[in-house]
Design a protein around this motif. Structure first.
Motif, mmCIF file in Angstrom:
data_model
loop_
_atom_site.group_PDB
_atom_site.id
_atom_site.type_symbol
_atom_site.label_atom_id
_atom_site.label_comp_id
_atom_site.label_asym_id
_atom_site.label_seq_id
_atom_site.Cartn_x
_atom_site.Cartn_y
_atom_site.Cartn_z
ATOM 1 N N UNK A 151 0.812 -1.217 0.000
ATOM 2 C CA UNK A 151 0.000 0.000 0.000
ATOM 3 C C UNK A 151 0.847 1.270 0.000
ATOM 4 N N UNK A 152 1.957 1.259 0.717
ATOM 5 C CA UNK A 152 2.801 2.453 0.814
ATOM 6 C C UNK A 152 4.242 2.086 0.458
ATOM 7 N N UNK A 153 4.511 1.875 -0.816
ATOM 8 C CA UNK A 153 5.854 1.459 -1.234
ATOM 9 C C UNK A 153 6.889 2.534 -0.967
ATOM 10 N N UNK A 154 8.062 2.085 -0.616
ATOM 11 C CA UNK A 154 9.173 3.014 -0.435
ATOM 12 C C UNK A 154 9.954 3.185 -1.733
ATOM 13 N N UNK A 155 9.722 2.253 -2.663
ATOM 14 C CA UNK A 155 10.378 2.317 -3.963
ATOM 15 C C UNK A 155 9.409 2.676 -5.065
ATOM 16 N N UNK A 156 9.752 2.253 -6.267
ATOM 17 C CA UNK A 156 8.997 2.650 -7.451
ATOM 18 C C UNK A 156 7.688 1.870 -7.609
ATOM 19 N N UNK A 157 7.666 0.636 -7.141
ATOM 20 C CA UNK A 157 6.538 -0.233 -7.417
ATOM 21 C C UNK A 157 5.677 -0.442 -6.164
ATOM 22 N N UNK A 158 4.382 -0.658 -6.407
ATOM 23 C CA UNK A 158 3.469 -0.907 -5.302
ATOM 24 C C UNK A 158 2.218 -1.584 -5.803
ATOM 25 N N UNK A 159 1.195 -1.647 -4.941
ATOM 26 C CA UNK A 159 -0.045 -2.309 -5.301
ATOM 27 C C UNK A 159 0.020 -3.799 -5.051
ATOM 28 N N UNK A 160 -0.911 -4.565 -5.605
ATOM 29 C CA UNK A 160 -0.886 -6.022 -5.421
ATOM 30 C C UNK A 160 0.369 -6.620 -6.037
ATOM 31 N N UNK A 161 0.933 -7.590 -5.352
ATOM 32 C CA UNK A 161 2.137 -8.227 -5.863
ATOM 33 C C UNK A 161 2.611 -9.323 -4.938
ATOM 34 N N UNK A 162 3.918 -9.571 -4.975
ATOM 35 C CA UNK A 162 4.455 -10.717 -4.241
ATOM 36 C C UNK A 162 5.804 -10.369 -3.613
ATOM 37 N N UNK A 163 6.036 -10.953 -2.441
ATOM 38 C CA UNK A 163 7.348 -10.899 -1.819
ATOM 39 C C UNK A 163 8.096 -12.158 -2.241
ATOM 40 N N UNK A 164 9.292 -11.983 -2.733
ATOM 41 C CA UNK A 164 10.062 -13.087 -3.298
ATOM 42 C C UNK A 164 10.935 -13.698 -2.197
ATOM 43 N N UNK A 165 10.539 -14.881 -1.741
ATOM 44 C CA UNK A 165 11.259 -15.567 -0.668
ATOM 45 C C UNK A 165 12.148 -16.648 -1.288
ATOM 46 N N UNK A 166 13.462 -16.418 -1.202
ATOM 47 C CA UNK A 166 14.416 -17.314 -1.843
ATOM 48 C C UNK A 166 15.367 -17.901 -0.809
ATOM 49 N N UNK A 167 15.523 -19.233 -0.775
ATOM 50 C CA UNK A 167 16.485 -19.829 0.154
ATOM 51 C C UNK A 167 17.927 -19.506 -0.272
#
Length: 252
Positions: A92-108
């Motif tokens: 909802x309140x992005x600190x960068x360029x992109x926001x809105x619905x999306x995904x957090x990329x969780x990588x081992x």
């Protein structure tokens, strides 16, 4: 007069009990205020500090989230994109360029000793999921970011479905089990922003603002206690005056 005083005993007792409860709630909010201010100060200090080495596997069992949350660390390893999962998250309140619905990329991230640490490499908008593969071909890499405890779910959080790849919480134990990761750290790391505002995944999106309304809540409880005392005082005054007024009328 004696009868009037007796009639006030029950209302007085009820008022006293209610006032005690309201004052207790106000004092509890003041304690919560002190705790929240200490938490905010600790988070600000940890997140702004220079990164330190990540705790070793031998230290993991002794870690307490209250001591490590938002601590800035660095670690080195190799990302495994084959075990990467995407956690749905509206930004909802992005600190960068992109926001809105999306995904957090969780990588081992596989460390040199074979242990694993889950890294939230950042946010990718819905419709740009392919960008989640960016940066996975760099071999050994150094990650700098904030230590985070596993996310807990609430009543409104949908259930995670590993079979269909639908994830809604960053629960380290659940993700590790689904991806068959052994020797996994009990925390994950929110990676810092890369410095390129157009880069995806978009790191550095950790929420560092915490609501702190405890003082207003405390004043509300104390105000209700004062108002209740005022109401009882007005009621008691009217009751004590009533007999005297009645005696005067009876004498005419």
């Amino acid at each position: 007069m004696t009868h009037s005083l007796r009639a006030l005993i029950a209302p007085a007792a009820a008022t006293l009990a209610c006032v005690a409860i309201l004052i207790g709630l106000g004092e509890w909010q003041l304690r919560r205020l002190a705790w929240k201010e200490a938490l905010i100060a600790a988070v600000e200090a940890r997140s702004a500090a220079a990164p330190v080495d990540a705790p070793s596997e031998s230290e993991w069992r002794r870690l307490d989230p209250a001591d490590y949350e938002y601590r800035r660390i660095r670690l080195k390893g190799v990302f495994d994109g084959g075990k990467q999962i995407l956690v749905f998250r509206p930004l909802a309140e992005p600190r960068g360029r992109y926001g809105g619905p999306g995904y957090l990329v969780m990588t081992p991230l596989k460390l040199s000793d074979g242990a694993w640490v889950l890294v939230n490499r950042g946010f990718v908008p819905d419709g740009m999921k392919a960008a989640a593969a960016n940066g996975l071909d760099r071999g050994e890499t150094t990650v700098v970011g904030l230590m985070r405890a596993s996310e807990s779910r609430n009543w409104f959080t949908p259930a995670d479905d590993s079979a269909s790849g639908q994830w809604y919480t960053r629960d380290v134990a659940t993700i590790a089990q689904a991806e068959q990761l052994t020797r996994t750290a009990p925390f994950f790391v929110d990676a810092d922003a890369s410095g390129d505002p157009a880069a995806l995944p978009e790191g550095g999106e950790t929420i560092l603002a915490f609501p702190n309304n405890h003082l207003s809540y405390a004043l509300t409880w104390f105000g209700m206690a004062a108002a209740l005392i005022g109401v009882f005082a007005a009621y008691a005054t009217s009751q004590l005056r009533a007999p005297a007024d009645g005696d005067g009328d009876g004498g005419r």
